[in-house]
Design an enzyme around this catalytic site. Structure first.
Site, PDB file in Angstrom:
ATOM      1  N   CYS A 121      -0.379 -11.705  -0.537  1.00 14.97           N
ATOM      2  CA  CYS A 121      -1.198 -10.517  -0.270  1.00 14.97           C
ATOM      3  C   CYS A 121      -2.554 -10.880   0.329  1.00 14.97           C
ATOM      4  O   CYS A 121      -3.188 -10.051   0.974  1.00 14.97           O
ATOM      5  CB  CYS A 121      -1.387  -9.702  -1.554  1.00 14.97           C
ATOM      6  SG  CYS A 121      -2.194 -10.608  -2.894  1.00 14.97           S
ATOM      7  N   VAL A 156       3.898   1.783  -1.306  1.00 11.18           N
ATOM      8  CA  VAL A 156       4.408   2.050  -2.657  1.00 11.18           C
ATOM      9  C   VAL A 156       3.257   2.346  -3.609  1.00 11.18           C
ATOM     10  O   VAL A 156       3.399   3.161  -4.534  1.00 11.18           O
ATOM     11  CB  VAL A 156       5.259   0.863  -3.158  1.00 11.18           C
ATOM     12  CG1 VAL A 156       5.741   1.109  -4.588  1.00 11.18           C
ATOM     13  CG2 VAL A 156       6.448   0.634  -2.235  1.00 11.18           C
ATOM     14  N   GLY A 157       2.121   1.720  -3.375  1.00 10.03           N
ATOM     15  CA  GLY A 157       0.941   1.993  -4.200  1.00 10.03           C
ATOM     16  C   GLY A 157       0.570   3.465  -4.213  1.00 10.03           C
ATOM     17  O   GLY A 157       0.163   4.013  -5.239  1.00 10.03           O
ATOM     18  N   GLU A 206      -2.990  -3.408  -7.121  1.00 10.52           N
ATOM     19  CA  GLU A 206      -3.249  -4.648  -6.399  1.00 10.52           C
ATOM     20  C   GLU A 206      -2.379  -4.633  -5.149  1.00 10.52           C
ATOM     21  O   GLU A 206      -1.186  -4.934  -5.206  1.00 10.52           O
ATOM     22  CB  GLU A 206      -2.934  -5.852  -7.296  1.00 10.52           C
ATOM     23  CG  GLU A 206      -3.876  -6.007  -8.484  1.00 10.52           C
ATOM     24  CD  GLU A 206      -5.305  -6.317  -8.067  1.00 10.52           C
ATOM     25  OE1 GLU A 206      -5.520  -6.768  -6.921  1.00 10.52           O
ATOM     26  OE2 GLU A 206      -6.212  -6.097  -8.892  1.00 10.52           O
ATOM     27  N   THR A 253       0.832  -1.210   0.000  1.00 12.77           N
ATOM     28  CA  THR A 253       0.000   0.000   0.000  1.00 12.77           C
ATOM     29  C   THR A 253       0.864   1.255   0.000  1.00 12.77           C
ATOM     30  O   THR A 253       0.545   2.234  -0.689  1.00 12.77           O
ATOM     31  CB  THR A 253      -0.929  -0.005   1.223  1.00 12.77           C
ATOM     32  OG1 THR A 253      -1.773  -1.162   1.165  1.00 12.77           O
ATOM     33  CG2 THR A 253      -1.800   1.247   1.250  1.00 12.77           C
TER      34      THR A 253
END
Length: 493
Positions: free
Chosen positions: A245, A193-194, A211, A191
């Site tokens: 994940c 890096v997302g 994702e 999350t």
């Protein structure tokens, strides 16, 4: 490959606009190339995963090789039908016109893969990108350099390198990639890096699928078969050493079920791995020292009721259950991503639902219960990317279902037809009728504007239940009668 990423993307864009990737035959040939890549290199892929990720062959065959083949074969089987325009039911105002939705490729897409399933989680979205007719830049994870190098060296031998490029590197290279303008970005990872990916995409208003992950809870109801639940939950925690994940992150259950679960879990672990678990080749290791240190730090000061043995030299963490966990403990503040299962006691299903809903929406939610009433409480009263009843992880491999997160656990879905849809822009197409009768029906919109014309438009555009179906199946003579009645009803407008 050349590190001149600007030129690489420019060349890919020229190739895309040439139309090369858009034909059915080309897409099919590239998908067959992907299948050949997996089939011919299966042994090398398994060897690399064994050396670099310490994965058991059994797990790699199922989660990497088998899943890639299944996804490719489904795309090959259904590609022609996926590419066909869909014809939605239309309003009676457009009964003489063609109304279609065309699936168009976005253009040049970027796929950034993770380290935990370094082949499948790169190839799986690439299947969708190819099937939808895009060009692509693939960025494997630098944390698994052997896997990344193998993809860079080998994949171009099987698919067209003028359309699909593997771009390797670390943080600096990824940052450089994200400065470029892509037509779509697909990212799998954390999350944190997302959020960086999403911020970079926003500069170019680039549509993005994220994702991600998060803390996926398990609720164990008092009605559940505790032996079966323990087997399935601990299997999910041990699979890839919890580095998935969708791994079950923490367990919610009553005090009554907690001791029963721990006892059943201990029995299963011993049954699976024996007394000398560390020597058992069926249990994966942690990916690197950084993740090992992070996980062992989470165990500091914990009440360990099962497992707890670690070995930094071997990156080994035994399957571990932690009890007496508080919501403020560090282990409850981040995604665990390892073989550690905290237990938090809640006395009712409603308390579990409240606990889950007070946190970020998880990627997966798992419920073990034999009661349909309790199952429905979680189906209707909670929010997550996906939900799986009486099992863990298995919804991921069901290609009939869209896979993806919601909120902090992700944006967008893929797998099966959903991968094709993710990498396709749904372009609306209206092809108007030019015959005389069609023009007669349309002339009501032209000046001079009159009250009678307005009445006809209001009547035609009314949403009468079932009328669209009747009109969609009406014959031309019937349509003539209907419009003639409208015409004479208001006497030439």
């Amino acid at each position: 490959m050349s590190k001149d990423i600007e030129k690489t993307i420019s060349d890919l864009r020229k190739t895309f606009y040439s139309g090369k990737t858009k034909t059915y035959d080309f897409r099919r040939a590239q998908l067959n190339g992907l299948l050949q890549f997996v089939t011919e290199n299966e042994r090398q892929i398994l060897d690399i995963l064994s050396k670099e990720n310490r994965k058991p062959k059994f797990e790699s065959c199922i989660s990497e090789i088998s899943h890639m083949k299944t996804e490719i074969n489904e795309a090959l089987t259904n590609l022609k039908s996926w590419m066909q325009p869909t014809k939605p039911r239309k309003h009676i105002s457009y009964i003489l016109d063609k109304v279609e939705i065309h699936s168009q490729p976005y253009g040049v897409v970027l796929i950034i893969g993770p380290w935990n399933y370094p082949f499948d989680l790169v190839i799986s979205p690439l299947i969708g990108a190819i099937a939808a007719g895009n060009c692509a830049v693939v960025k494997p994870s630098e944390i698994t350099p052997a896997c990344a190098k193998f993809l860079e060296d080998t994949l171009p031998n099987y698919i067209d390198s003028s359309c699909y490029v593997v771009y390797n590197g670390g943080v600096a290279e990824t940052t450089k990639l994200l400065e470029q303008k892509f037509d779509y970005i697909f990212y799998t990872g954390s999350t944190a890096v997302g959020k960086i990916i999403y911020k970079a995409a926003a500069k170019h208003l680039t549509p993005t699928t994220l994702e991600l992950g998060g803390k996926s809870p398990v609720y164990l109801d008092d009605s559940a078969d505790v032996e079966l639940a323990a087997a399935r939950i601990m299997w999910g925690k041990c699979w890839n050493s919890g580095q998935s994940c969708v791994e079950p992150d923490y367990l919610l259950c009553s005090e009554y079920m907690k001791d029963k679960f721990v006892k059943a879990a201990k029995k299963k672990i011993q049954e699976w791995y024996g007394e000398k678990m560390k020597q058992n080749a069926d249990f994966c290791r942690i990916i690197n020292q950084n993740h090992f240190k992070r996980l062992t730090k989470l165990l500091e000061g914990s009440t360990i009721v099962l497992g707890g043995h670690t070995d930094p030299a071997d990156l080994y963490i035994e399957p571990t259950i932690v009890a007496n966990v508080k919501t403020t403990d560090p282990i409850m503040e981040e995604e665990i991503f390892g073989p550690i299962l905290p237990i938090i006691t809640v006395e009712t299903p409603e308390a579990a639902i409240e606990f889950i809903n007070n946190r970020e929406k998880p990627l997966a939610l798992y419920v073990f219960s034999t009661s349909k009433i309790e199952q429905n409480k979680f189906l209707d009263g909670t929010y997550s990317g996906g939900i799986c009843i009486n099992d863990v992880l298995m919804h991921y491999s069901c290609s009939a279902l869209p896979f993806g997160g919601v909120g902090a656990s992700g944006i967008g879905t893929y797998h099966g037809v959903y991968s094709f849809d993710t990498f396709s822009h749904k372009r609306a197409a209206l092809i108007k009728s030019l015959d005389r009768f069609g023009e007669f029906t349309q002339s009501v919109r032209y000046p001079p504007y009159t009250e009678n014309k307005l009445k006809i438009i209001n009547l035609v555009t009314m949403n009468i239940p079932g009328m669209d179906f009747v009109m969609s199946n009406a014959t031309l003579p019937l349509l003539l009668v209907i419009f003639a009645l409208l015409y004479f009803m208001y006497f030439k407008f």
